[in-house]
Design a protein around this motif. Structure first.
Motif, PDB file in Angstrom:
ATOM      1  N   HIS A 120       0.820  -1.213   0.000  1.00 16.25           N
ATOM      2  CA  HIS A 120       0.000   0.000   0.000  1.00 16.25           C
ATOM      3  C   HIS A 120       0.854   1.264   0.000  1.00 16.25           C
ATOM      4  O   HIS A 120       0.366   2.347  -0.316  1.00 16.25           O
ATOM      5  CB  HIS A 120      -0.949   0.001   1.201  1.00 16.25           C
ATOM      6  N   THR A 121       2.139   1.119   0.339  1.00 15.62           N
ATOM      7  CA  THR A 121       3.030   2.278   0.348  1.00 15.62           C
ATOM      8  C   THR A 121       3.712   2.519  -0.995  1.00 15.62           C
ATOM      9  O   THR A 121       4.639   3.330  -1.072  1.00 15.62           O
ATOM     10  CB  THR A 121       4.107   2.092   1.433  1.00 15.62           C
ATOM     11  N   ASP A 122       3.298   1.829  -2.038  1.00 16.96           N
ATOM     12  CA  ASP A 122       3.898   1.991  -3.367  1.00 16.96           C
ATOM     13  C   ASP A 122       3.950   3.470  -3.740  1.00 16.96           C
ATOM     14  O   ASP A 122       2.928   4.166  -3.748  1.00 16.96           O
ATOM     15  CB  ASP A 122       3.088   1.225  -4.405  1.00 16.96           C
ATOM     16  N   ARG A 123       5.141   3.957  -4.071  1.00 13.84           N
ATOM     17  CA  ARG A 123       5.343   5.395  -4.261  1.00 13.84           C
ATOM     18  C   ARG A 123       4.771   5.907  -5.585  1.00 13.84           C
ATOM     19  O   ARG A 123       4.308   7.047  -5.659  1.00 13.84           O
ATOM     20  CB  ARG A 123       6.835   5.739  -4.172  1.00 13.84           C
ATOM     21  N   LEU A 124       4.798   5.095  -6.628  1.00 11.32           N
ATOM     22  CA  LEU A 124       4.217   5.547  -7.890  1.00 11.32           C
ATOM     23  C   LEU A 124       2.709   5.733  -7.744  1.00 11.32           C
ATOM     24  O   LEU A 124       2.153   6.744  -8.179  1.00 11.32           O
ATOM     25  CB  LEU A 124       4.524   4.548  -9.008  1.00 11.32           C
ATOM     26  N   ARG A 125       2.057   4.753  -7.121  1.00 10.92           N
ATOM     27  CA  ARG A 125       0.623   4.887  -6.909  1.00 10.92           C
ATOM     28  C   ARG A 125       0.318   6.087  -6.016  1.00 10.92           C
ATOM     29  O   ARG A 125      -0.635   6.834  -6.257  1.00 10.92           O
ATOM     30  CB  ARG A 125       0.060   3.611  -6.290  1.00 10.92           C
ATOM     31  N   ALA A 126       1.131   6.296  -4.990  1.00  8.94           N
ATOM     32  CA  ALA A 126       0.934   7.440  -4.105  1.00  8.94           C
ATOM     33  C   ALA A 126       1.069   8.751  -4.873  1.00  8.94           C
ATOM     34  O   ALA A 126       0.290   9.695  -4.678  1.00  8.94           O
ATOM     35  CB  ALA A 126       1.939   7.391  -2.955  1.00  8.94           C
ATOM     36  N   ALA A 127       2.066   8.825  -5.753  1.00  7.64           N
ATOM     37  CA  ALA A 127       2.259  10.049  -6.538  1.00  7.64           C
ATOM     38  C   ALA A 127       1.075  10.313  -7.456  1.00  7.64           C
ATOM     39  O   ALA A 127       0.623  11.455  -7.608  1.00  7.64           O
ATOM     40  CB  ALA A 127       3.549   9.948  -7.354  1.00  7.64           C
ATOM     41  N   MET A 128       0.556   9.240  -8.068  1.00  3.64           N
ATOM     42  CA  MET A 128      -0.600   9.414  -8.950  1.00  3.64           C
ATOM     43  C   MET A 128      -1.834   9.869  -8.165  1.00  3.64           C
ATOM     44  O   MET A 128      -2.617  10.701  -8.623  1.00  3.64           O
ATOM     45  CB  MET A 128      -0.902   8.112  -9.677  1.00  3.64           C
ATOM     46  N   LEU A 129      -2.016   9.321  -6.963  1.00  2.00           N
ATOM     47  CA  LEU A 129      -3.145   9.741  -6.136  1.00  2.00           C
ATOM     48  C   LEU A 129      -2.999  11.195  -5.698  1.00  2.00           C
ATOM     49  O   LEU A 129      -3.985  11.952  -5.685  1.00  2.00           O
ATOM     50  CB  LEU A 129      -3.266   8.829  -4.908  1.00  2.00           C
ATOM     51  N   LEU A 130      -1.789  11.568  -5.336  1.00  2.00           N
ATOM     52  CA  LEU A 130      -1.557  12.931  -4.859  1.00  2.00           C
ATOM     53  C   LEU A 130      -1.746  13.954  -5.969  1.00  2.00           C
ATOM     54  O   LEU A 130      -2.612  14.836  -5.893  1.00  2.00           O
ATOM     55  CB  LEU A 130      -0.148  13.037  -4.264  1.00  2.00           C
ATOM     56  N   TRP A 131      -0.929  13.843  -7.000  1.00  2.00           N
ATOM     57  CA  TRP A 131      -0.949  14.870  -8.053  1.00  2.00           C
ATOM     58  C   TRP A 131      -2.136  14.685  -8.994  1.00  2.00           C
ATOM     59  O   TRP A 131      -2.679  15.682  -9.504  1.00  2.00           O
ATOM     60  CB  TRP A 131       0.364  14.841  -8.822  1.00  2.00           C
ATOM     61  N   GLY A 132      -2.557  13.450  -9.211  1.00  2.00           N
ATOM     62  CA  GLY A 132      -3.740  13.223 -10.031  1.00  2.00           C
ATOM     63  C   GLY A 132      -5.006  13.691  -9.340  1.00  2.00           C
ATOM     64  O   GLY A 132      -5.881  14.308  -9.959  1.00  2.00           O
ATOM     65  N   GLY A 133      -5.123  13.393  -8.032  1.00  2.00           N
ATOM     66  CA  GLY A 133      -6.275  13.877  -7.288  1.00  2.00           C
ATOM     67  C   GLY A 133      -6.321  15.390  -7.241  1.00  2.00           C
ATOM     68  O   GLY A 133      -7.393  16.002  -7.373  1.00  2.00           O
ATOM     69  N   TRP A 134      -5.159  16.016  -7.031  1.00  2.00           N
ATOM     70  CA  TRP A 134      -5.054  17.480  -7.064  1.00  2.00           C
ATOM     71  C   TRP A 134      -5.609  18.017  -8.380  1.00  2.00           C
ATOM     72  O   TRP A 134      -6.455  18.922  -8.407  1.00  2.00           O
ATOM     73  CB  TRP A 134      -3.580  17.856  -6.879  1.00  2.00           C
ATOM     74  N   THR A 135      -5.136  17.460  -9.494  1.00  2.00           N
ATOM     75  CA  THR A 135      -5.505  17.969 -10.816  1.00  2.00           C
ATOM     76  C   THR A 135      -6.966  17.704 -11.145  1.00  2.00           C
ATOM     77  O   THR A 135      -7.676  18.582 -11.642  1.00  2.00           O
ATOM     78  CB  THR A 135      -4.598  17.337 -11.884  1.00  2.00           C
ATOM     79  N   LEU A 136      -7.441  16.502 -10.864  1.00  2.00           N
ATOM     80  CA  LEU A 136      -8.808  16.148 -11.244  1.00  2.00           C
ATOM     81  C   LEU A 136      -9.845  16.924 -10.437  1.00  2.00           C
ATOM     82  O   LEU A 136     -10.802  17.472 -11.002  1.00  2.00           O
ATOM     83  CB  LEU A 136      -9.029  14.649 -11.070  1.00  2.00           C
ATOM     84  N   VAL A 137      -9.695  16.977  -9.125  1.00  2.00           N
ATOM     85  CA  VAL A 137     -10.685  17.675  -8.300  1.00  2.00           C
ATOM     86  C   VAL A 137     -10.700  19.161  -8.623  1.00  2.00           C
ATOM     87  O   VAL A 137     -11.760  19.757  -8.867  1.00  2.00           O
ATOM     88  CB  VAL A 137     -10.405  17.443  -6.803  1.00  2.00           C
ATOM     89  N   THR A 138      -9.529  19.780  -8.647  1.00  2.00           N
ATOM     90  CA  THR A 138      -9.467  21.215  -8.940  1.00  2.00           C
ATOM     91  C   THR A 138      -9.959  21.502 -10.349  1.00  2.00           C
ATOM     92  O   THR A 138     -10.712  22.458 -10.580  1.00  2.00           O
ATOM     93  CB  THR A 138      -8.023  21.730  -8.767  1.00  2.00           C
ATOM     94  N   GLY A 139      -9.544  20.678 -11.316  1.00  2.00           N
ATOM     95  CA  GLY A 139      -9.949  20.897 -12.699  1.00  2.00           C
ATOM     96  C   GLY A 139     -11.447  20.744 -12.903  1.00  2.00           C
ATOM     97  O   GLY A 139     -12.065  21.541 -13.623  1.00  2.00           O
ATOM     98  N   LEU A 140     -12.053  19.740 -12.274  1.00  2.00           N
ATOM     99  CA  LEU A 140     -13.490  19.545 -12.429  1.00  2.00           C
ATOM    100  C   LEU A 140     -14.283  20.669 -11.775  1.00  2.00           C
ATOM    101  O   LEU A 140     -15.303  21.123 -12.309  1.00  2.00           O
ATOM    102  CB  LEU A 140     -13.901  18.193 -11.841  1.00  2.00           C
ATOM    103  N   VAL A 141     -13.835  21.128 -10.624  1.00  2.00           N
ATOM    104  CA  VAL A 141     -14.522  22.248  -9.975  1.00  2.00           C
ATOM    105  C   VAL A 141     -14.439  23.491 -10.841  1.00  2.00           C
ATOM    106  O   VAL A 141     -15.446  24.193 -11.061  1.00  2.00           O
ATOM    107  CB  VAL A 141     -13.938  22.509  -8.575  1.00  2.00           C
ATOM    108  N   PHE A 142     -13.255  23.791 -11.357  1.00  2.00           N
ATOM    109  CA  PHE A 142     -13.106  24.951 -12.231  1.00  2.00           C
ATOM    110  C   PHE A 142     -13.948  24.805 -13.501  1.00  2.00           C
ATOM    111  O   PHE A 142     -14.455  25.787 -14.035  1.00  2.00           O
ATOM    112  CB  PHE A 142     -11.640  25.139 -12.615  1.00  2.00           C
ATOM    113  N   SER A 143     -14.071  23.592 -13.987  1.00  2.00           N
ATOM    114  CA  SER A 143     -14.804  23.371 -15.232  1.00  2.00           C
ATOM    115  C   SER A 143     -16.298  23.581 -15.073  1.00  2.00           C
ATOM    116  O   SER A 143     -16.969  24.022 -16.016  1.00  2.00           O
ATOM    117  CB  SER A 143     -14.540  21.958 -15.755  1.00  2.00           C
ATOM    118  N   TYR A 144     -16.823  23.272 -13.896  1.00  2.00           N
ATOM    119  CA  TYR A 144     -18.277  23.274 -13.736  1.00  2.00           C
ATOM    120  C   TYR A 144     -18.807  24.335 -12.775  1.00  2.00           C
ATOM    121  O   TYR A 144     -20.019  24.474 -12.648  1.00  2.00           O
ATOM    122  CB  TYR A 144     -18.751  21.892 -13.284  1.00  2.00           C
ATOM    123  N   MET A 145     -17.962  25.082 -12.091  1.00  2.00           N
ATOM    124  CA  MET A 145     -18.481  26.096 -11.180  1.00  2.00           C
ATOM    125  C   MET A 145     -19.206  27.180 -11.975  1.00  2.00           C
ATOM    126  O   MET A 145     -18.737  27.622 -13.028  1.00  2.00           O
ATOM    127  CB  MET A 145     -17.372  26.676 -10.309  1.00  2.00           C
TER     128      MET A 145
END
Length: 667
Positions: free
Chosen positions: A332-357
């Motif tokens: 569960h500590t796999d660093r590649l998966r952690a990086a994707m969750l961190l930076w991907g989650g950052w991008t997707l949540v922020t991007g979707l909010v900006f897209s639809y607000m």
């Protein structure tokens, strides 16, 4: 010290220093050319140098009539700089630029811990050259500090995941929560968009047991609440009569401002927020129509979308590699998966909010996406490159390269910038890069090196061209745009706009044309000539008035002199904050804004105004919208600003100063 960490290649530390030095040069070069940039925030910083209470609350004026419509954390930083070094364009903007350099350095540190120094350098460079980042780190809006604290919070979470001891990971998480809370005091709800990604990555990849991770995250949430809540409690508990009115709120409440105008109103519209879609003038200023294509359209596309296609491809590839390429039983500590969750989650949540607000959104808000996009591209490219012996990773790299080159070509082809010819260089390098990656990247040979070099250059060329052009251009108002061509609407009193091409006076941002003339005036070649006095705009106005008047504002030398000679708490009262800000910067005096940004805030009631006039605290009332060309007090006929305007007109004698109607309230 020069070599850096033990085990690092010899090139790492020099490359990092070159990255930070280059970023500093890009952000600091000719920084004062934009004058005070956004007069609205510059006036609040000036007020903070004249009154500690104004500094604490983020007041627009040193008399503490009303605050700006954002919390004051960014003003605290700029205000301290201005108090130490004296109020000027440099003391105002240098902290913003240094915050950008720090953000680049922290992003490098966060990415390199899980993906190595090369990926860290690539992520830092991508952030530094993003046009929206160049724009905001050379401007006095709160977004510069917001990006810094968000990147710092991500770095803290990375350290928490890497920590060996439970105590260390707990403290790093608490620090991350405190940083998010400080981000809330910078730009309220926007700081919370990264919280899902930060929480998820620690919940999945944290080094402790699951129940311990949950308790640690609750502690981080408590730190976030305390970090933001102390100031909200201070404002709410402070007697309203002894502090300024909270600009942008309807009930003089910072909490209501956070939940209403700067909260739900931004997401759903209403609460003083304009709609986000519709196209036309309003659409270009507020982000265009809602939907998944918003981030790729018009001004938003130019500010942030250059590497967005590659980032999305990298996210998919990274998640695939972390699940299938390493086996489904990866820890569960796999660093590649952690990086994707961190930076991907950052991008997707922020991007979707900006897209639809549906409420107010300006294109420069997208600077908050830049760290996530930059990190995704860097981490994804690195992981695909180290697996280049296989066909699928090589194809992924080629696809990232082709998508970036193709989209950069499209953005440049639709641009009227003089450097748009760079698209042909991008296209040629993209073709070479794709061929080299597909044919030679599987072997460590010259073709592979040519391919990867061409891929990096083609990927960064478009965004770098726009970033450098943005840094070479003066920008002003409240809705600046990237590049050298003005696209945003509004001058200092209409929401602001960027300056024109380098070497020309700012145009106030009215669709790239001249600022509309005020009543009784004619406009010629960037100067506004009123009856009897020549009035210039921007930096020229600063020199003419000898006192300030940031880029994009229109000031009258005679009116400025009139205000400068006053000794009352407020030299004048005007209907809106934009008008007040321009006059404050020009005269160095406190000017009361009766109705806030739009003129509709019930900041000063008629009874309060009458009492202040009776006690001699307000010298003049200026009708209309000096500094912004906005007629009337704003806010409609039932607003308190309109009631005051009616009362003043009925009880005092009007005089004309350079085409402006002025009432002397002391006679």
């Amino acid at each position: 010290m020069w070599r850096g960490r033990a085990g690092d290649p010899a090139w790492v530390r020099p490359a990092l220093l070159a990255l930070l030095l280059g970023t500093a040069v890009l952000y600091l070069w000719d920084l004062a050319a934009s004058g005070y940039a956004n007069d609205y925030y510059a006036a609040a910083v000036q007020a903070g140098t004249q009154s500690w209470r104004a500094w604490l609350f983020g007041s627009l004026d040193s008399g503490n009539a009303i605050t700006v419509d954002k919390p004051p954390a960014a003003l605290w930083v700029m205000g301290l700089s201005a108090r130490i070094f004296g109020f000027s364009s440099w003391s105002l903007l240098v902290p913003q630029a240094l915050e950008g350099v720090a953000a680049v350095g922290l992003l490098y540190g966060a990415v390199r811990r899980w993906a190595g120094p090369a990926a860290g350098l690539l992520a830092g460079a991508a952030l530094a050259l993003t046009p929206a980042a160049v724009l905001m780190f050379r401007f006095d809006n709160p977004d510069a500090l917001l990006v810094l604290v968000l990147v710092a919070s991500a770095y803290a979470v990375v350290r928490a995941v890497d920590a060996v001891a439970v105590t260390a990971s707990t403290w790093w998480l608490a620090f991350a929560g405190a940083l998010i809370g400080f981000g809330f005091l910078t730009k309220m709800g926007q700081a919370l968009l990264v919280v899902p990604a930060l929480g998820l990555v620690y919940l999945v990849a944290g080094p402790t047991r699951l129940h311990t991770r949950l308790l640690q995250l609750l502690g981080a949430a408590a730190a976030m609440v305390v970090s933001a809540g102390w100031f909200i409690a201070l404002v709410e508990l402070w007697p309203a009569a002894d502090r300024p009115y909270i600009g942008g709120s309807t009930t003089n409440s910072l909490l209501e401002l956070a939940l209403g105008y700067n909260g739900i109103g931004r997401l759903l519209g209403g609460s003083g927020n304009g709609g986000g879609g519709g196209g036309g003038a309003a659409g270009s200023s507020f982000g265009g129509a809602t939907g998944l294509t918003r981030l790729f359209s018009s001004e938003m596309g130019l500010e942030i979308s250059w590497l967005l296609p590659a980032a999305l491809i990298a996210l998919v590839a990274g998640l695939w590699l972390s699940s299938r390429g390493r086996g489904r039983r990866a820890p569960h500590t796999d660093r590649l998966r952690a990086a994707m969750l961190l930076w991907g989650g950052w991008t997707l949540v922020t991007g979707l909010v900006f897209s639809y607000m549906s409420g107010t959104i300006h294109p420069y808000y997208t600077v908050a996406l830049a760290p996530g996009i930059a990190a995704l591209v860097a981490v994804g490219a690195r992981e695909l490159w180290v697996r280049r012996a296989s066909v699928a990773p090589r194809a992924g790299l080629a696809l990232m390269t082709a998508a970036t080159a193709g989209w950069s070509f499209a953005l440049l082809a639709g641009s009227s910038e003089p450097f748009a010819w760079v698209r042909w260089v991008v296209a040629a390098l993209g073709i070479v890069a794709v061929a080299g990656l597909l044919l030679g990247a599987g072997r460590l040979c010259r073709a592979a090196m040519v391919g990867v070099t061409a891929a990096v250059i083609s990927g960064i060329a478009g965004t770098a061209a726009y970033g450098v052009a943005t840094a070479s251009t003066t920008h002003a108002g409240s809705i600046p745009s990237v590049g050298t061509m003005s696209r945003a609407i509004g001058g200092a009193g209409m929401g602001g706009g960027p300056g024109g091409r380098p070497g020309t006076p700012p145009d106030g941002g009215f669709g790239g044309g001249q600022r509309p003339a005020m009543p009784g005036s004619t406009t010629t070649s960037g100067t506004m000539t009123n009856t009897g006095t020549t009035t210039t705009t921007g930096a020229d106005a600063t020199q003419a008035a000898g006192m300030g008047g940031g880029m994009g504002s229109a000031t009258s030398t005679e009116l400025t002199a009139l205000l400068t000679r006053t000794d009352s708490t407020w030299s004048a009262a005007v209907g809106t904050s934009q008008s007040a800000a321009s006059l404050e910067l020009a005269s160095g005096t406190a000017v009361m804004s009766l109705g806030g940004w739009s003129g509709s805030d019930p900041a000063v009631t008629l009874a309060q105004f009458q009492a202040d006039v009776a006690s001699g605290q307000i010298h003049y009332y200026i009708a209309g919208g000096q500094g912004g060309g906005m007629g009337g007090p704003g806010g409609g006929t039932d607003s308190t600003a309109s009631q005051i305007a009616t009362w003043v007109a009925a009880n005092f004698t009007a005089t004309t100063v350079d085409g402006q109607t002025v009432y002397d309230l002391t006679t």
